[in-house]
Scaffold this motif. Structure first.
Motif, short mmCIF file in Angstrom:
data_model
loop_
_atom_site.label_atom_id
_atom_site.label_comp_id
_atom_site.label_asym_id
_atom_site.label_seq_id
_atom_site.Cartn_x
_atom_site.Cartn_y
_atom_site.Cartn_z
N ALA A 232 8.59 -2.40 -2.17
CA ALA A 232 8.57 -1.33 -1.17
C ALA A 232 9.86 -0.52 -1.22
O ALA A 232 9.83 0.73 -1.19
CB ALA A 232 8.38 -1.94 0.22
N LEU A 233 10.99 -1.18 -1.30
CA LEU A 233 12.27 -0.48 -1.31
C LEU A 233 12.44 0.34 -2.59
O LEU A 233 12.95 1.47 -2.56
CB LEU A 233 13.41 -1.47 -1.14
CG LEU A 233 14.80 -0.89 -0.86
CD1 LEU A 233 14.77 0.01 0.38
CD2 LEU A 233 15.82 -2.01 -0.67
N THR A 234 11.98 -0.21 -3.71
CA THR A 234 12.05 0.52 -4.99
C THR A 234 11.25 1.82 -4.89
O THR A 234 11.69 2.89 -5.33
CB THR A 234 11.51 -0.35 -6.13
OG1 THR A 234 12.32 -1.51 -6.27
CG2 THR A 234 11.50 0.40 -7.45
N ASN B 63 0.87 -1.17 0.00
CA ASN B 63 0.00 0.00 0.00
C ASN B 63 0.92 1.23 0.00
O ASN B 63 1.45 1.61 1.04
CB ASN B 63 -0.89 -0.01 1.24
CG ASN B 63 -1.82 1.19 1.31
OD1 ASN B 63 -1.50 2.28 0.84
ND2 ASN B 63 -2.98 1.01 1.92
N PRO B 64 1.14 1.84 -1.16
CA PRO B 64 2.12 2.94 -1.24
C PRO B 64 1.87 4.07 -0.25
O PRO B 64 2.81 4.61 0.33
CB PRO B 64 1.98 3.42 -2.69
CG PRO B 64 1.49 2.21 -3.43
CD PRO B 64 0.57 1.52 -2.48
N ALA B 65 0.60 4.44 -0.04
CA ALA B 65 0.29 5.55 0.86
C ALA B 65 0.71 5.23 2.29
O ALA B 65 1.35 6.06 2.97
CB ALA B 65 -1.20 5.88 0.80
N MET B 66 0.39 4.03 2.78
CA MET B 66 0.76 3.65 4.14
C MET B 66 2.27 3.45 4.28
O MET B 66 2.87 3.77 5.31
CB MET B 66 0.02 2.39 4.56
CG MET B 66 -1.47 2.57 4.77
SD MET B 66 -1.88 3.86 6.00
CE MET B 66 -1.10 3.20 7.48
N LEU B 67 2.87 2.92 3.25
CA LEU B 67 4.33 2.73 3.26
C LEU B 67 5.02 4.09 3.40
O LEU B 67 5.94 4.25 4.22
CB LEU B 67 4.75 2.04 1.97
CG LEU B 67 6.18 1.52 1.90
CD1 LEU B 67 6.30 0.18 2.62
CD2 LEU B 67 6.62 1.36 0.45
N ARG B 68 4.58 5.05 2.61
CA ARG B 68 5.17 6.39 2.67
C ARG B 68 4.91 7.07 4.01
O ARG B 68 5.76 7.77 4.54
CB ARG B 68 4.62 7.24 1.51
CG ARG B 68 5.13 6.82 0.14
CD ARG B 68 4.54 7.68 -0.96
NE ARG B 68 5.23 7.49 -2.22
CZ ARG B 68 4.64 7.04 -3.33
NH1 ARG B 68 3.35 6.74 -3.33
NH2 ARG B 68 5.33 6.89 -4.44
N GLN B 69 3.71 6.87 4.57
CA GLN B 69 3.40 7.44 5.87
C GLN B 69 4.33 6.88 6.94
O GLN B 69 4.85 7.61 7.79
CB GLN B 69 1.94 7.14 6.25
CG GLN B 69 0.92 7.95 5.50
CD GLN B 69 0.72 9.34 6.08
OE1 GLN B 69 1.50 9.80 6.91
NE2 GLN B 69 -0.31 10.03 5.64
N GLY B 70 4.57 5.57 6.90
CA GLY B 70 5.47 4.95 7.87
C GLY B 70 6.87 5.49 7.76
O GLY B 70 7.53 5.78 8.76
N ALA B 71 7.35 5.65 6.53
CA ALA B 71 8.69 6.18 6.31
C ALA B 71 8.79 7.61 6.84
O ALA B 71 9.77 7.98 7.50
CB ALA B 71 9.04 6.13 4.82
N ALA B 72 7.77 8.44 6.57
CA ALA B 72 7.79 9.83 7.02
C ALA B 72 7.74 9.93 8.54
O ALA B 72 8.47 10.72 9.15
CB ALA B 72 6.62 10.58 6.39
N TYR B 73 6.88 9.13 9.16
CA TYR B 73 6.78 9.13 10.62
C TYR B 73 8.11 8.73 11.25
O TYR B 73 8.57 9.34 12.23
CB TYR B 73 5.69 8.18 11.08
CG TYR B 73 4.34 8.82 11.27
CD1 TYR B 73 3.83 9.07 12.53
CD2 TYR B 73 3.55 9.16 10.17
CE1 TYR B 73 2.58 9.64 12.70
CE2 TYR B 73 2.31 9.75 10.32
CZ TYR B 73 1.82 9.99 11.59
OH TYR B 73 0.58 10.57 11.76
#
Length: 331
Positions: free
Chosen positions: A290-292, A212-222
């Motif tokens: 995810a890493l890509t 889920n790109p949106a949740m993945l990005r949110q986790g990275a930002a947090y």
């Protein structure tokens, strides 16, 4: 010539039998150097590798006598493996790795010689508290990297990312030599958090099964804002007070763990990479995707980011080991 390639890691062994560049038999076994550590003996490892080799030969329909060459790489060359081989210092290309190969007879595994491929280590003089962050090493990923480059026709410069239990990031120079590596415990950390902390309840004891790109990005930002430890508890807060799905929360945690790897790549002295360097990401599909995505989002990495196909990675260790053997004059 029939060639057998043995790829032994911490917990698993994979053996392939090759003929004229094609796999004609293969087998895998849940045996690795961890068994030596746990039992204090190499017997289980020896027996497991022998049985796995016999299974691969049986699938290929040939006897041991028909094997022209046997190559072994990975943790099997560590002090807890079957034949300890010193690391080759970087920068190391195919020729340098080939020169470090060692032949040994392990009668408990095979009557004839086995050629062991050395790992590669970063070129650091004396390791101390001041220099330890510059040091890193690998056993097995060097042949995977060589195999990936050979199959894709890559030369360099490039960064090869191999996310997994121990994620490896390997820098390649313009001549195709490995110049260094950086290791994280991303996969092991994710496993421990998912299965052995309070978050097992929030995550259902399972990893993300779809990105889920949106949740993945949110986790990275947090994680970049408040750190991984706080983010972990935030995952529990999301479990208790939102209707996010289990997979959403697993993506949130995955993004945080992988974001920490990118922080390491930007700040570590273990490898030196420029912002324009192309990145090639291999590994299991979810980790790879995810890493890509996170590499593509990070403004520090401006080079192209490409995924390595599963079929390429599956044969990478064997292709790489054979390329090293060819440079040694064994093929």
């Amino acid at each position: 010539m029939y060639i057998a390639t043995i790829d032994t890691g911490t917990t698993n062994t994979r053996i392939k039998v090759w003929h004229d560049g094609t796999v004609c038999g293969q087998a895998a076994a849940a045996v690795g150097v961890r068994d030596t550590v746990l039992t204090g003996s190499r017997v289980k490892l020896e027996q497991g590798v022998r049985a796995c080799l016999e299974a691969a030969l049986a699938e290929a329909g040939i006897s041991r006598e028909k094997l022209g060459l046997v190559l072994a790489s990975g943790m099997i060359t560590a002090n807890v493996g079957l034949c300890e081989v010193p690391h080759v210092p970087a920068p190391a290309g195919v020729r340098e790795v080939a020169r470090g190969m060692v032949s040994a007879v392990i009668p408990e595994v095979l009557d004839g010689p086995i050629w062991f491929v050395p790992g590669v280590k970063n070129a650091v003089g004396k390791v101390s508290l001041e220099t330890c962050e510059e040091m890193d090493m690998m056993r097995g990923e060097e042949v995977e990297t060589i195999g990936i480059m050979a199959q894709l026709g890559l030369t360099g410069p490039a960064l090869v990312a191999l996310p997994g239990s121990h994620s490896k990031y390997i820098s390649i120079d313009e001549t195709g030599r490995i110049t260094g590596c950086l290791t994280t415990l991303a996969g092991e950390l994710l496993d421990v958090i998912t299965h052995h902390t309070l978050l097992a309840d929030a995550l259902g004891g399972a990893f993300a099964d779809a990105i889920n790109p949106a949740m993945l990005r949110q986790g990275a930002a947090y994680a970049r804002a408040v750190g991984l430890s706080r983010l972990c508890f935030t995952t529990r807060i999301l479990h208790l007070f939102t209707d996010l799905s289990r997979n959403d929360k697993a993506n949130f945690l995955l993004g945080a763990v992988l974001a920490a790897d990118l922080v390491a790549l930007r700040g570590s002295r273990a490898i030196k990479i420029g912002p324009e360097i192309p990145v090639w990401v291999a590994g299991k599909p979810e980790l790879r995707q995810a890493l890509t995505l996170l590499f593509g989002d990070d403004p520090h990495f401006r080079g192209r980011v490409c995924e390595v196909d599963d079929a390429v990675l599956q044969n990478a260790a064997g292709v790489g080991a054979i390329a090293v053997a060819r440079a040694r004059g064994l093929v």
